[in-house]
Design a protein around this motif. Structure first.
Motif, mmCIF file in Angstrom:
data_model
loop_
_atom_site.group_PDB
_atom_site.id
_atom_site.type_symbol
_atom_site.label_atom_id
_atom_site.label_comp_id
_atom_site.label_asym_id
_atom_site.label_seq_id
_atom_site.Cartn_x
_atom_site.Cartn_y
_atom_site.Cartn_z
ATOM 1 N N TYR A 315 -13.903 4.015 14.113
ATOM 2 C CA TYR A 315 -13.340 2.806 14.714
ATOM 3 C C TYR A 315 -14.476 1.821 14.957
ATOM 4 O O TYR A 315 -15.647 2.203 15.014
ATOM 5 C CB TYR A 315 -12.619 3.124 16.024
ATOM 6 C CG TYR A 315 -13.411 3.999 16.968
ATOM 7 C CD1 TYR A 315 -14.374 3.470 17.831
ATOM 8 C CD2 TYR A 315 -13.203 5.368 16.999
ATOM 9 C CE1 TYR A 315 -15.098 4.268 18.697
ATOM 10 C CE2 TYR A 315 -13.925 6.181 17.863
ATOM 11 C CZ TYR A 315 -14.869 5.629 18.709
ATOM 12 O OH TYR A 315 -15.593 6.428 19.557
ATOM 13 N N PRO A 316 -14.177 0.529 15.091
ATOM 14 C CA PRO A 316 -15.231 -0.462 15.347
ATOM 15 C C PRO A 316 -15.871 -0.202 16.712
ATOM 16 O O PRO A 316 -15.171 0.002 17.708
ATOM 17 C CB PRO A 316 -14.478 -1.804 15.328
ATOM 18 C CG PRO A 316 -13.199 -1.511 14.622
ATOM 19 C CD PRO A 316 -12.850 -0.097 14.940
ATOM 20 N N LEU A 317 -17.188 -0.219 16.754
ATOM 21 C CA LEU A 317 -17.899 0.031 18.007
ATOM 22 C C LEU A 317 -19.242 -0.672 17.963
ATOM 23 O O LEU A 317 -19.981 -0.560 16.979
ATOM 24 C CB LEU A 317 -18.105 1.537 18.207
ATOM 25 C CG LEU A 317 -18.701 1.965 19.552
ATOM 26 C CD1 LEU A 317 -17.722 1.685 20.684
ATOM 27 C CD2 LEU A 317 -19.070 3.445 19.529
ATOM 28 N N ASN A 318 -19.558 -1.398 19.021
ATOM 29 C CA ASN A 318 -20.855 -2.055 19.145
ATOM 30 C C ASN A 318 -21.699 -1.234 20.111
ATOM 31 O O ASN A 318 -21.409 -1.163 21.308
ATOM 32 C CB ASN A 318 -20.675 -3.482 19.685
ATOM 33 C CG ASN A 318 -21.974 -4.273 19.685
ATOM 34 O OD1 ASN A 318 -23.071 -3.707 19.684
ATOM 35 N ND2 ASN A 318 -21.870 -5.585 19.685
ATOM 36 N N LEU A 319 -22.758 -0.611 19.596
ATOM 37 C CA LEU A 319 -23.607 0.249 20.408
ATOM 38 C C LEU A 319 -24.581 -0.530 21.281
ATOM 39 O O LEU A 319 -25.290 0.059 22.089
ATOM 40 C CB LEU A 319 -24.401 1.206 19.505
ATOM 41 C CG LEU A 319 -23.587 2.226 18.712
ATOM 42 C CD1 LEU A 319 -24.507 3.050 17.817
ATOM 43 C CD2 LEU A 319 -22.802 3.140 19.637
ATOM 44 N N GLY A 320 -24.641 -1.840 21.086
ATOM 45 C CA GLY A 320 -25.571 -2.633 21.873
ATOM 46 C C GLY A 320 -27.005 -2.504 21.411
ATOM 47 O O GLY A 320 -27.941 -2.750 22.172
ATOM 48 N N LEU A 321 -27.181 -2.129 20.146
ATOM 49 C CA LEU A 321 -28.525 -1.913 19.607
ATOM 50 C C LEU A 321 -28.930 -2.987 18.606
ATOM 51 O O LEU A 321 -29.897 -2.817 17.877
ATOM 52 C CB LEU A 321 -28.601 -0.532 18.936
ATOM 53 C CG LEU A 321 -28.307 0.659 19.855
ATOM 54 C CD1 LEU A 321 -28.328 1.957 19.060
ATOM 55 C CD2 LEU A 321 -29.307 0.722 20.994
ATOM 56 N N GLY A 322 -28.193 -4.083 18.544
ATOM 57 C CA GLY A 322 -28.567 -5.168 17.634
ATOM 58 C C GLY A 322 -27.577 -5.387 16.514
ATOM 59 O O GLY A 322 -27.484 -6.493 15.981
ATOM 60 N N ASN A 323 -26.835 -4.350 16.130
ATOM 61 C CA ASN A 323 -25.780 -4.519 15.134
ATOM 62 C C ASN A 323 -24.488 -4.910 15.840
ATOM 63 O O ASN A 323 -24.235 -4.502 16.968
ATOM 64 C CB ASN A 323 -25.543 -3.211 14.361
ATOM 65 C CG ASN A 323 -26.698 -2.866 13.450
ATOM 66 O OD1 ASN A 323 -27.474 -3.738 13.069
ATOM 67 N ND2 ASN A 323 -26.832 -1.598 13.120
ATOM 68 N N LYS A 324 -23.663 -5.672 15.152
ATOM 69 C CA LYS A 324 -22.390 -6.043 15.759
ATOM 70 C C LYS A 324 -21.459 -4.846 15.839
ATOM 71 O O LYS A 324 -20.864 -4.573 16.871
ATOM 72 C CB LYS A 324 -21.754 -7.188 14.977
ATOM 73 C CG LYS A 324 -22.489 -8.519 15.123
ATOM 74 C CD LYS A 324 -21.742 -9.641 14.414
ATOM 75 C CE LYS A 324 -22.447 -10.982 14.624
ATOM 76 N NZ LYS A 324 -21.720 -12.082 13.944
ATOM 77 N N LEU A 325 -21.304 -4.132 14.731
ATOM 78 C CA LEU A 325 -20.428 -2.975 14.684
ATOM 79 C C LEU A 325 -21.093 -1.854 13.917
ATOM 80 O O LEU A 325 -22.096 -2.059 13.227
ATOM 81 C CB LEU A 325 -19.089 -3.341 14.030
ATOM 82 C CG LEU A 325 -18.219 -4.367 14.766
ATOM 83 C CD1 LEU A 325 -17.004 -4.729 13.927
ATOM 84 C CD2 LEU A 325 -17.793 -3.859 16.136
ATOM 85 N N LEU A 326 -20.548 -0.655 14.032
ATOM 86 C CA LEU A 326 -21.093 0.504 13.325
ATOM 87 C C LEU A 326 -21.103 0.276 11.819
ATOM 88 O O LEU A 326 -20.202 -0.349 11.260
ATOM 89 C CB LEU A 326 -20.244 1.742 13.627
ATOM 90 C CG LEU A 326 -20.246 2.262 15.060
ATOM 91 C CD1 LEU A 326 -19.277 3.442 15.166
ATOM 92 C CD2 LEU A 326 -21.649 2.689 15.481
ATOM 93 N N LYS A 327 -22.126 0.806 11.180
ATOM 94 C CA LYS A 327 -22.224 0.740 9.719
ATOM 95 C C LYS A 327 -22.026 2.138 9.144
ATOM 96 O O LYS A 327 -22.576 3.114 9.643
ATOM 97 C CB LYS A 327 -23.595 0.195 9.308
ATOM 98 C CG LYS A 327 -23.813 -1.257 9.707
ATOM 99 C CD LYS A 327 -25.145 -1.777 9.187
ATOM 100 C CE LYS A 327 -25.338 -3.250 9.535
ATOM 101 N NZ LYS A 327 -26.632 -3.778 9.027
ATOM 102 N N ASN A 328 -21.258 2.216 8.072
ATOM 103 C CA ASN A 328 -20.976 3.496 7.440
ATOM 104 C C ASN A 328 -22.185 4.025 6.683
ATOM 105 O O ASN A 328 -23.076 3.270 6.284
ATOM 106 C CB ASN A 328 -19.807 3.364 6.464
ATOM 107 C CG ASN A 328 -18.505 3.022 7.156
ATOM 108 O OD1 ASN A 328 -18.305 3.362 8.315
ATOM 109 N ND2 ASN A 328 -17.618 2.347 6.442
ATOM 110 N N ALA A 329 -22.198 5.338 6.479
ATOM 111 C CA ALA A 329 -23.204 5.932 5.612
ATOM 112 C C ALA A 329 -23.009 5.388 4.197
ATOM 113 O O ALA A 329 -21.875 5.161 3.753
ATOM 114 C CB ALA A 329 -23.075 7.448 5.611
#
Length: 454
Positions: A315-329
């Motif tokens: 699911y879309p998730l922003n970890l707060g690490l600089g990326n807007k949303l998770l990126k797939n492998a």
């Protein structure tokens, strides 16, 4: 996948050498966890640098390429995690004070700590490593956060433990799971488990708690304060929400909880008893699905993860690490688009034993009550079990036979949210689960993601 998502710290509950080797030379924190039963060994024998766990620690901390001998303490005798540039910890046992253990490990914790401290000194690692003991939230209790206290049977040992931690500059590590509170009690207000506010807040004197996480955290703060260590740094070793396997475990709830948690902590609001001071670190549980994890607590145990076993974000998730949303492998190679299903022309009345065998090897927990595939009907259940085993066996044609009851189809049998998965290709190792091969090396590991450092 870790680099693409700017995840710099992970926890591994297994000392797999290939994993540790892959993480060497890059800025990743790696934690490796054993069963708490090994505390007995650790408490009875002081180890030198020859012990496997210390050699592994040296490999990570110092970047050494020396070989570790296999004498001394057996593998998985403890776990450690290496945090570059911000402390290094060796953790003794995994939730050794769980009430379900009935106190069988309590007397071994402090002796194990002392022995390991001596071992680290002998290995010249005392300056690099601090010892910690991750605890479950059931180590403390109270009806109101401000009245928090450690369980009476733990008062003496917790006094010794926090004194040891404080003298060595180590944090208190605790695992908090609001989902389990909701899952275990029909009286627990569902909205109190999340971070959007609750119609059933907990009023504690001048403080009002609108979510279970803050209430649980402050209960620990109060318990530490009663021992004279109210300012001790706290690390959340595990926290998260499952996506399947129970009524309250689904993608929508998992996203709401995890994103709410991240936003809440990054706001720097802290909690009523620690305003403006969020936890020192938080490890989000967890990274990848595990098709072989024990389901004794519930079917949801195999579905805590934000990535499915093929490295695709659930699911879309922003970890707060600089990326807007998770990126797939990237560059994941799948087996051909074909599935094993029940042959509709055959009599399926004698399929029970085949189902038992298929689900004994593969993961069928989504078929259980509350699971995403629970409502697909009897024939759908059979097909799901057949396909899970078929993908596990790299789509070997014989693995879809089931005494003539199975058949291969090129039409995706997925129904709604119930996905019939396809295996991942890799000839390097055997696996277990609907995404076998390259991903399976992680499958016996509980992954945690370090989300933020305040």
């Amino acid at each position: 996948m870790l680099k693409g998502n700017k995840i710099e710290k992970v926890k591994l509950f297994d000392a797999d050498p290939d994993v540790l080797r892959a993480l060497m030379g890059v800025s990743y924190a790696a934690e490796v966890c054993p069963p708490s039963q090994q505390l007995i060994v650790l408490s009875m024998k002081a180890m030198g640098c020859h012990a496997d766990f210390l050699c592994q620690a040296q490999l990570l901390i110092l970047g050494s390429r020396q070989r570790c001998s296999s004498d001394g303490v057996p593998d998985f005798s403890l776990y450690f995690f290496f945090i570059p540039n911000n402390g290094r910890y060796v953790a003794v046992g995994n939730e050794p004070f769980l009430s379900s253990y009935s106190g069988q490990f309590q007397s071994y914790v402090v002796p194990a700590l002392l022995n390991l401290q001596q071992s680290l000194a002998k290995a010249n690692l005392a300056g690099y490593v601090n010892l910690v003991v991750p605890c479950n939230a059931d180590a403390y209790e109270s009806s109101l956060p401000s009245q928090g206290a450690f369980r009476p049977d733990l008062t003496e040992i917790m006094t010794q433990l926090v004194s040891f931690l404080n003298s060595n500059g180590s944090p208190f590590i605790v695992n908090i799971y609001p989902f389990l509170s909701l899952y275990g009690s029909t009286d627990f207000p569902q909205d109190y488990a999340f971070f959007e506010g609750s119609a059933h807040p907990v009023t504690d004197g001048p403080n009002v708690y609108y979510n279970a996480f803050d209430g649980n955290f402050d209960t620990l703060v109060a318990a530490l304060n009663k021992l004279g260590y109210g300012q001790m740094p706290i690390v959340i070793g595990e926290v998260g929400w499952p996506t399947d396997g129970a009524i309250s475990a689904n993608l929508t709830a998992a996203r709401a909880f995890n994103q709410g948690l991240i936003n809440h902590v990054l706001s720097n609001k802290g909690t009523p008893l620690r305003p403006g001071i969020p936890p020192m670190d938080i490890y989000l549980f967890s990274l990848l699905d595990e098709g072989a994890k024990s389901i004794l607590p519930g079917s949801f145990e195999r579905h805590w993860w934000i990535f499915s076993c093929d490295g695709q974000a659930k699911y879309p998730l922003n970890l707060g690490l600089g990326n807007k949303l998770l990126k797939n492998a990237k560059n994941v190679q799948y087996l051909p688009s074909r599935w094993c299903v029940a042959d509709p022309t055959k009599d399926l009345s004698d399929v029970t034993n085949h189902m038992r065998i298929a689900c004994g090897f593969a993961d069928c927990t989504t078929l259980n009550y509350g699971g995403s595939c629970n409502g697909i009907g009897a024939k759908g259940n059979i097909s799901y079990a057949f396909n899970s085993y078929y993908q596990l066996q790299d789509q070997n044609p014989q693995s879809c036979d089931f005494d003539g009851l199975g058949m291969v189809t090129f039409r995706d049998p997925s129904v709604g949210d119930c996905r019939f998965l396809i295996g991942v290709t890799d000839t390097s190792s055997s696996g277990f689960g609907p995404c076998p091969r390259w991903i399976i090396i992680w499958n016996l590991m509980l992954w945690g993601i370090w989300v933020f450092l305040i």
